[in-house]
Design a protein around this motif. Sequence first.
Motif, PDB file in Angstrom:
ATOM      1  N   UNK A  56       0.671  -1.206   0.034  1.00  0.00           N
ATOM      2  CA  UNK A  56       0.022  -0.192   0.111  1.00  0.00           C
ATOM      3  C   UNK A  56       0.868   1.167  -0.151  1.00  0.00           C
ATOM      4  N   UNK A  57       2.228   1.163   0.320  1.00  0.00           N
ATOM      5  CA  UNK A  57       3.064   2.280   0.430  1.00  0.00           C
ATOM      6  C   UNK A  57       2.938   3.251  -0.976  1.00  0.00           C
ATOM      7  N   UNK A  58       2.924   2.587  -2.030  1.00  0.00           N
ATOM      8  CA  UNK A  58       2.989   3.228  -3.421  1.00  0.00           C
ATOM      9  C   UNK A  58       1.541   3.508  -3.819  1.00  0.00           C
ATOM     10  N   UNK A  59       0.656   2.972  -3.141  1.00  0.00           N
ATOM     11  CA  UNK A  59      -0.946   3.201  -3.567  1.00  0.00           C
ATOM     12  C   UNK A  59      -1.732   3.920  -2.616  1.00  0.00           C
ATOM     13  N   UNK A  60      -2.254   3.265  -1.524  1.00  0.00           N
ATOM     14  CA  UNK A  60      -3.241   4.259  -0.648  1.00  0.00           C
ATOM     15  C   UNK A  60      -2.397   5.168   0.185  1.00  0.00           C
ATOM     16  N   UNK A  61      -1.162   4.932   0.604  1.00  0.00           N
ATOM     17  CA  UNK A  61      -0.532   5.777   1.541  1.00  0.00           C
ATOM     18  C   UNK A  61      -0.446   7.250   0.661  1.00  0.00           C
ATOM     19  N   UNK A  62       0.367   7.013  -0.346  1.00  0.00           N
ATOM     20  CA  UNK A  62       0.654   8.436  -1.268  1.00  0.00           C
ATOM     21  C   UNK A  62      -0.810   9.075  -1.750  1.00  0.00           C
ATOM     22  N   UNK A 172      -0.565   7.852  -8.612  1.00  0.00           N
ATOM     23  CA  UNK A 172      -0.892   8.464  -7.354  1.00  0.00           C
ATOM     24  C   UNK A 172      -0.789   9.900  -7.595  1.00  0.00           C
ATOM     25  N   UNK A 173       0.506  10.303  -8.205  1.00  0.00           N
ATOM     26  CA  UNK A 173       0.738  11.810  -8.373  1.00  0.00           C
ATOM     27  C   UNK A 173      -0.348  12.530  -9.367  1.00  0.00           C
ATOM     28  N   UNK A 174      -0.935  11.749 -10.401  1.00  0.00           N
ATOM     29  CA  UNK A 174      -1.525  12.387 -11.137  1.00  0.00           C
ATOM     30  C   UNK A 174      -3.047  12.289 -10.527  1.00  0.00           C
ATOM     31  N   UNK A 175      -3.455  11.354  -9.731  1.00  0.00           N
ATOM     32  CA  UNK A 175      -4.584  11.302  -8.955  1.00  0.00           C
ATOM     33  C   UNK A 175      -4.722  12.552  -8.172  1.00  0.00           C
ATOM     34  N   UNK A 176      -3.676  12.761  -7.654  1.00  0.00           N
ATOM     35  CA  UNK A 176      -3.603  14.031  -6.814  1.00  0.00           C
ATOM     36  C   UNK A 176      -3.503  15.456  -7.682  1.00  0.00           C
ATOM     37  N   UNK A 177      -3.420  15.301  -8.755  1.00  0.00           N
ATOM     38  CA  UNK A 177      -3.441  16.580  -9.553  1.00  0.00           C
ATOM     39  C   UNK A 177      -1.978  17.238  -9.708  1.00  0.00           C
ATOM     40  N   UNK A 178      -0.857  16.520  -9.507  1.00  0.00           N
ATOM     41  CA  UNK A 178       0.349  16.947  -9.694  1.00  0.00           C
ATOM     42  C   UNK A 178       1.113  16.710 -11.160  1.00  0.00           C
ATOM     43  N   UNK A 179       1.598  17.625 -11.705  1.00  0.00           N
ATOM     44  CA  UNK A 179       2.324  17.550 -12.861  1.00  0.00           C
ATOM     45  C   UNK A 179       3.487  16.579 -12.602  1.00  0.00           C
ATOM     46  N   UNK A 180       3.578  15.584 -13.621  1.00  0.00           N
ATOM     47  CA  UNK A 180       4.605  14.461 -13.401  1.00  0.00           C
ATOM     48  C   UNK A 180       5.277  14.249 -14.829  1.00  0.00           C
ATOM     49  N   UNK A 210      -2.233  12.196 -18.541  1.00  0.00           N
ATOM     50  CA  UNK A 210      -1.619  13.337 -18.561  1.00  0.00           C
ATOM     51  C   UNK A 210      -0.004  13.093 -17.964  1.00  0.00           C
ATOM     52  N   UNK A 211       0.541  12.158 -18.163  1.00  0.00           N
ATOM     53  CA  UNK A 211       1.925  11.758 -17.606  1.00  0.00           C
ATOM     54  C   UNK A 211       2.876  12.491 -18.591  1.00  0.00           C
ATOM     55  N   UNK A 212       4.116  13.084 -18.417  1.00  0.00           N
ATOM     56  CA  UNK A 212       4.875  13.471 -19.532  1.00  0.00           C
ATOM     57  C   UNK A 212       5.606  12.399 -19.393  1.00  0.00           C
ATOM     58  N   UNK A 213       5.670  11.330 -20.152  1.00  0.00           N
ATOM     59  CA  UNK A 213       6.375  10.218 -20.215  1.00  0.00           C
ATOM     60  C   UNK A 213       7.525  10.219 -21.439  1.00  0.00           C
ATOM     61  N   UNK A 349      -3.484   3.751 -12.830  1.00  0.00           N
ATOM     62  CA  UNK A 349      -4.227   4.660 -13.896  1.00  0.00           C
ATOM     63  C   UNK A 349      -5.621   3.984 -14.030  1.00  0.00           C
ATOM     64  N   UNK A 350      -6.140   3.551 -12.990  1.00  0.00           N
ATOM     65  CA  UNK A 350      -7.470   2.954 -13.151  1.00  0.00           C
ATOM     66  C   UNK A 350      -7.770   1.512 -13.687  1.00  0.00           C
ATOM     67  N   UNK A 351      -6.577   0.896 -13.640  1.00  0.00           N
ATOM     68  CA  UNK A 351      -6.552  -0.264 -14.380  1.00  0.00           C
ATOM     69  C   UNK A 351      -5.816  -1.390 -13.297  1.00  0.00           C
TER      70      UNK A 351
END
Length: 464
Positions: A56-62, A172-180, A210-213, A349-351
């Motif tokens: 959960x550290x990279x999922x729910x916690x963030x 997680x960052x994109x779900x929080x609305x952060x530029x990544x 919206x990720x700048x990959x 990303x919802x998957x």
Amino acid sequence: MSVDGPSQAFKRHGRIVIVGASLAGLRAAETLREEGFTGSLTMIGDEPQEPYDRPPLSKQVLLGRMPTDGAPLPRRRAIDAQWRLGVAATGLDLVGKRVLMADGEEVAFDRLLIATGTRARPWVKEAEADLDGVFVLRTSEDAALLNRRLTARPRRVLIIGAGFTGSEIASACRERGLEVTVAERGPAPLVGALGGVIGTVAAELQRAHGVDLRCCITVTALEGDSAGRLTRAHLSDGTALDVDVAVVALGAMRNTEWLAGSGVAAGPRGIACDAGCRAFDVHGIVTDDIFVAGDVARSPHPLFAYQFLSLEHWGNAVAQAEIAAHNMIVSGPDRLPHLWVPAFWSAQFGVNIKSTGVPTMGDKIMITQGSLAEHRFAAAYGFQGRVIAAVTFDQARWLDFYRKLIESAAPFPLDFANVDRRPEGLRAVPAEFPDPSLPSHGPTVTLSGYSPSDRRVTFTPARA
């Protein structure tokens, strides 16, 4: 499993030490008590807290859906153990049967289980890694620090590496609305774990959210200001990014350095052990009283050409720990092999992404159900004419079906008479894994070593 019988009685007593107080160590301790071990039990861990759940550290916690100190692992039963937490093991005396501790103490044992797991691979340049704003993610402390910084809403987050952890953090960052921005050495995210065909889908998902990959790109330097705060990242294509946070997600390192010179067959790929979890020594001779479990173990598996597998899987850590604990307190014919089929999951990303088997061993892949274009499908991997692995995107209900195909060494390519629509036409194509001689971000199964065997095997799980 039973430990009854007069030849087993002595195994129920004595001193057992478990080095590694996380998932594998805890489940092993519980199994020891459940199966009748009444001797002394010591748990050694370098982190100060008792075992907690890491996925959960990279999922729910963030995402702020779980406390930053992580979720304690559920206890199956009391283990009546002495806990030595916050002090790392620094050495092993095989002859004297002692674990050497960082505080100068020594812990004696009759049998030892090594479950030291992995740690995050740090940024290669120490001075840059120490900049305020550069993070890794492995421990609850790492998650707490990163969550605090993300809550402060940085201008841009740079994630170095698009394996599973890096991709989950990006999600997680994109779900929080952060530029990544994600910088990936390979041609696509998850390419080291699932190959280029699936990596193309992962890339589409990231960009659609919206990720700048940026693929086929490496970070060449991290730059800080006069106060030691991260301000900029330089990339291999000559460009530079203004960033406040960089997360290094370049995979894991197995915690084996403390065993240097001990005589145990330990190295960067883990600790070699037999299918019964008994460690090998440096001469290739199996030990009697040293066992290994979890991410740090390398063990052969008949389903996968007797390759030595190093698995960074939650389920494997549990299953292997239970087998190791059982074998520590029985002898000879009562010992069991660890033949768990690897399984892994990720949410990003919802998957919902799930896999079984060893995808990295596959040279061909075919989409057997669903559609790559719709990002909802099941795919099977083939190796030497048999099914070796499968991966699903939002099709998890089919995974058990594919696991059974792997266990029965079903022929590949697959030929299904009735499945849902197949726009890819059920064609086997190259899986497009990167050159194994090059570094890659994110395989969760490492193949190391080889022994030939018959292509078809009969697989009988140790547990129902």
